[in-house]
Each structure stands twice: as C-alpha cells, then as structure tokens.
Design an enzyme around this catalytic site. Structure first.
Site, PDB file in Angstrom:
ATOM      1  N   GLU A 194      50.930 -51.033 -14.312  1.00  0.00           N
ATOM      2  CA  GLU A 194      50.324 -50.171 -12.555  1.00  0.00           C
ATOM      3  C   GLU A 194      51.994 -49.785 -11.720  1.00  0.00           C
ATOM      4  O   GLU A 194      51.968 -48.706 -11.613  1.00  0.00           O
ATOM      5  CB  GLU A 194      50.088 -51.398 -11.522  1.00  0.00           C
ATOM      6  CG  GLU A 194      49.384 -50.729 -10.446  1.00  0.00           C
ATOM      7  CD  GLU A 194      48.837 -52.057 -10.324  1.00  0.00           C
ATOM      8  OE1 GLU A 194      48.779 -51.683  -8.696  1.00  0.00           O
ATOM      9  OE2 GLU A 194      48.295 -53.158 -10.381  1.00  0.00           O
ATOM     10  N   GLY A 225      46.692 -57.409  -3.406  1.00  0.00           N
ATOM     11  CA  GLY A 225      46.860 -58.755  -4.311  1.00  0.00           C
ATOM     12  C   GLY A 225      48.678 -58.808  -4.901  1.00  0.00           C
ATOM     13  O   GLY A 225      48.630 -60.091  -5.143  1.00  0.00           O
ATOM     14  N   SER A 226      49.049 -57.572  -4.957  1.00  0.00           N
ATOM     15  CA  SER A 226      50.244 -57.916  -6.305  1.00  0.00           C
ATOM     16  C   SER A 226      51.757 -56.394  -5.097  1.00  0.00           C
ATOM     17  O   SER A 226      50.136 -56.102  -4.686  1.00  0.00           O
ATOM     18  CB  SER A 226      50.113 -57.827  -7.431  1.00  0.00           C
ATOM     19  OG  SER A 226      49.528 -56.794  -7.420  1.00  0.00           O
ATOM     20  N   GLN A 228      54.560 -53.971  -6.831  1.00  0.00           N
ATOM     21  CA  GLN A 228      55.368 -53.453  -7.466  1.00  0.00           C
ATOM     22  C   GLN A 228      56.729 -53.141  -7.566  1.00  0.00           C
ATOM     23  O   GLN A 228      57.133 -52.686  -6.261  1.00  0.00           O
ATOM     24  CB  GLN A 228      54.086 -52.396  -8.728  1.00  0.00           C
ATOM     25  CG  GLN A 228      53.416 -53.231  -9.401  1.00  0.00           C
ATOM     26  CD  GLN A 228      52.610 -53.282  -8.262  1.00  0.00           C
ATOM     27  OE1 GLN A 228      51.768 -54.636  -8.563  1.00  0.00           O
ATOM     28  NE2 GLN A 228      51.545 -52.390  -7.802  1.00  0.00           N
TER      29      GLN A 228
END
Length: 450
Positions: A194, A225-226, A228
C-alpha cells in the site's frame, strides 16, 4: 483480440509511466466535475522501452495492430469506503507509447468491513460500482478490460474468516460481470505494498520517475485503519538503523530501489480515535461509554466504525482542550511509530487522504487547491479547534481529536520538525493521489516488491 495482442496491450500499459498525458473526470457522490487536462513527458530511454514492451511470447518481426483504446478497473476497498478507479488508456500508434487519457473516480460509504456479518450486502456495493464501469467502458471493450479489487486496513482489522467471506463474495460478483477477471483479482493487500504503490503513483504524477535519478518525493498516507510512510532514503544510515521489515525493494528502471516504508495498522485516523478512547478491541460495548477530553463536554452519541457501534462521550464535569487531548493521543503514538534517521532533513513529503481532508475541514488549506503547510501549522490549528470545540462541532465533534492526533503523529511519531513542509494534495494533474494507479502498473508489469 488475440492473446498476443492482449499481452502486448497489457504490457504496454506499464510503459505509459514514462510519457504521460492526463485528462481526468471525477464523480464524487452525485456531483460531476468538469474535465481537465495536463501534459507531462516522462520518457524512458529506448532500450528500456524495448525491454518493457517485448516478451518471448510476442514476435517482434510481426507487428500487431493494437486496440486504439483500452481500460483498467481498480477497486480500493478501504476501511471507510470503497472507491473505483476506471483508467482509460489510448494507444495512438503501435510504435508509440500509450497515454493515460482519463480517470473516472467514484466512492461509496461505508467500507466493505461494515458488512462483515452481511457479505452479500457488501457485494451489492461492488455491483453498483460495476454498473458505473459498464456505463464508462464501451461494451466492445468489456471482455478485454481487467477488473481488480485490493482491500486494505478495514479488512486487515477483521477476523480472517470474515475478511475471507467478503473477498469471496466480491470474487463471485466479479465472475458475474462482463469484464475480464485476472487470476488473483481480489486480494487483501499488505501494508507494505500500500505504501510502496502510493509512492509509485505520486512520483509518477509529479514527474519524478525518470530513469537514473534519485530525486523523488516521500508520501504520507493517512487512512481510516492504517497510516503509511514511504520515501527513498538518501542516507545509508536510514537503511541500517531501520527495522529490516521497514526496507522494501522494488524493481524499476532495470535496477532495484530500496525504499523506507511501513504501514501502521491501527494508527489510521478512525482506528486511532478508538485507541484514544480506549475502545479498540474492548468488550461490553452495549453498556460501556468511552469518554475523552478531546470531545465537546456535552457530546454523547452512538458512533459506528467497521460495523461495530460504540457509545462515546465528552467529559461533562471534566476538562477539555488541546493539552489534555494531546496527552491522550500520545499513548497511541509514542513508542509505536518508528522515527527514521533522516526524517528531520529536507526531504519533500506529499501528504494526502485524511491529512488533506482534516486540513480542509479545519480551514488550514483551501479545498479546491490544496497547499503547502508546515507541521507547526497543524499544531496551531489543532489548538484553535480544541479550544473552540463548540464552534467546530457542526463540522465534526471529532475534529479536535483528529487534528491533535495528526499533530502528535507527525511530531512525536515520525519525528518531523515544526518547520517541515508538507504538500497537502488530493489530486495531482487531476488524478487521485492513492495507491490505485501504482497498483494498476504493478498489475500489468510485476514490480516484484519484497
């Protein structure tokens, strides 16, 4: 179309990364935006072009007549919504590079993870978006147009069996469609890919993917949710001092690039709200009320994320404001997020997704243009929002928590200095800044990320 033609067409799509012309049309909910165009030249030396175009299965002595227009469909199944990217490519001449003619983008909410107990309903959201694809892609091209879905943190946070059920439902929907369904067309994408593929997208769109150059930009992507972070290190110390799993190798330009990249699952904006409230993974949700000094004192609501409902509240008889809020969100960041060695340097970073959205909602940047801000600007605006929660509550009761979390993530997490400049953007050359375009490149020509 013969298999040779299909293969050459698909392989040719990768080469578009070296010469680019973008005209994008966007469909946000029910709003249709006008077309825009921009020119960009990203030429790869001729020997690289030949190496990318020619395979053992395509005889070079027998030129083929390529379809003038071809398409790719990429679904981004995120934690808060599902987005479809329909890319239209044109091969104007068999001996010239194809160009990216336009991208159609549309998003629906909630995300697939909200249907964890009703996978059939989740499949219906994909069916609805495929109807848009059928209207966009001419029916003569349907059987030649690959359709791919990659799910991210929303499904990574689910129990494996529930995520698998959703993905299987999507596979069945794809098989019903008139489009070409490649092998492994529906997958749960890992966080490393991702981040890397978002880096590929942004550096392509900004014109930095030239051969034999290491002048690139870093990316900061904040999902639900995440989150990067990915960049090309300038210092060997960054590579040596990073956890081994934070260094990803990617094959480009006939040589291997080493990228610093990591995806923090549970540190996306919405998951971080739950963690700040102490609700992430908690039980007793039917009766527990999760409170925070980051929320307006009189705020109390049922709030749903990922198909689970939480009772959340401000602290009616307590204190609220930036300092207390910062202390609360610190526990979600401190000691969890690794600080790369050279992050305090002069590298340029593009920040998008919720970084951009919250900057717009808090009035930090103009929503139509984006803009450059310093990390200290997030801090200053977070203080204003938290100390005037009533004023900003109509925008979002979570705005104080979100802006404070972003500030803490940038400063205490990644270790950016107050004067670090971030380029906040939603689109580059009118194409969405996300991993989707990079994933399309990867699908047609394996970048061998490891």
């Amino acid at each position: 179309m013969t298999m040779h033609v299909m293969l050459l067409t698909f392989m040719s799509m990768w080469v578009l990364a070296w010469k680019f012309h973008a005209e994008a049309t966007y469909y946000h909910r029910q709003t249709i935006h006008h077309e825009h165009s921009a020119n960009m030249e990203n030429l790869l030396p001729e020997n690289h072009l030949l190496e990318n175009l020619l395979t053992d299965e395509v005889p070079i002595s027998h030129p083929v007549n390529l379809s003038r227009t071809f398409y790719g469909i990429m679904f981004d199944a995120g934690s808060t919504g599902t987005r479809i990217h329909i890319y239209k490519f044109i091969q104007k001449d068999p001996v010239e590079l194809p160009v990216l003619d336009n991208e159609l983008f549309h998003a629906v909410k909630p995300g697939l993870s909200a249907y964890k107990d009703k996978p059939e309903e989740g499949g219906n959201t994909i069916r609805a978006l495929l109807k848009l694809a059928k209207k966009t892609v001419p029916d003569t091209e349907w059987r030649k147009t690959p359709v791919v879905l990659k799910a991210t943190a929303g499904l990574r946070l689910l129990p494996e069996e529930k995520a698998d059920a959703l993905l299987e439902e999507v596979r069945e929907v794809f098989e019903e469609s008139p489009f070409f369904v490649p092998k492994n067309s529906v997958t749960l994408m890992n966080g490393t890919n991702e981040g890397v593929l978002a880096w590929v997208t942004v550096n392509f769109l900004t014109g930095h993917l030239y051969a034999k150059t290491k002048k690139t930009v870093g990316i900061l992507d904040l999902g639900g949710g995440s989150t990067q972070i990915t960049f090309l290190p300038k210092s060997k110390k960054t590579v040596f001092t990073a956890p081994p799993s934070y260094i990803a190798k990617i094959n480009m330009f006939n040589h291997t690039l080493q990228l610093y990249t990591h995806s923090y699952l549970g540190n996306g904006l919405v998951a971080a709200r739950l963690a700040t409230l102490g609700a992430l993974g908690a039980d007793g949700l039917d009766w527990k009320v999760f409170t925070s000094s980051c929320l307006p004192k009189k705020f109390r609501e049922d709030w749903t994320f990922g198909g689970i409902t939480y009772k959340v509240s401000g602290i009616p008889d307590g204190y609220a404001g930036y300092k207390l809020c910062y202390y609360e969100v610190m526990k979600v960041v401190k000691g969890i997020v690794h600080q790369p060695f050279e992050i305090k340097g002069s590298s340029v970073f593009y920040a998008f997704s919720y970084y951009y959205d919250r900057a717009v909602e808090s009035g930090l940047i103009d929503g139509s243009r984006g803009g450059m801000v310093e990390v200290r600007d997030f801090k200053k605006r977070a203080k204003e929002v938290c100390n005037k929660m009533t004023k900003y509550r109509p925008i979002s009761p979570f705005l104080c928590m979100d802006m404070t979390y972003i500030t803490c993530l940038l400063k205490e997490g990644f270790g950016f200095k107050d004067n670090t400049v971030l380029q906040l953007t939603k689109k580059i050359n009118n194409v969405e800044t996300s991993w989707a375009l990079g994933a399309t490149f990867d699908h047609f020509n394996n970048l061998n990320i490891h």
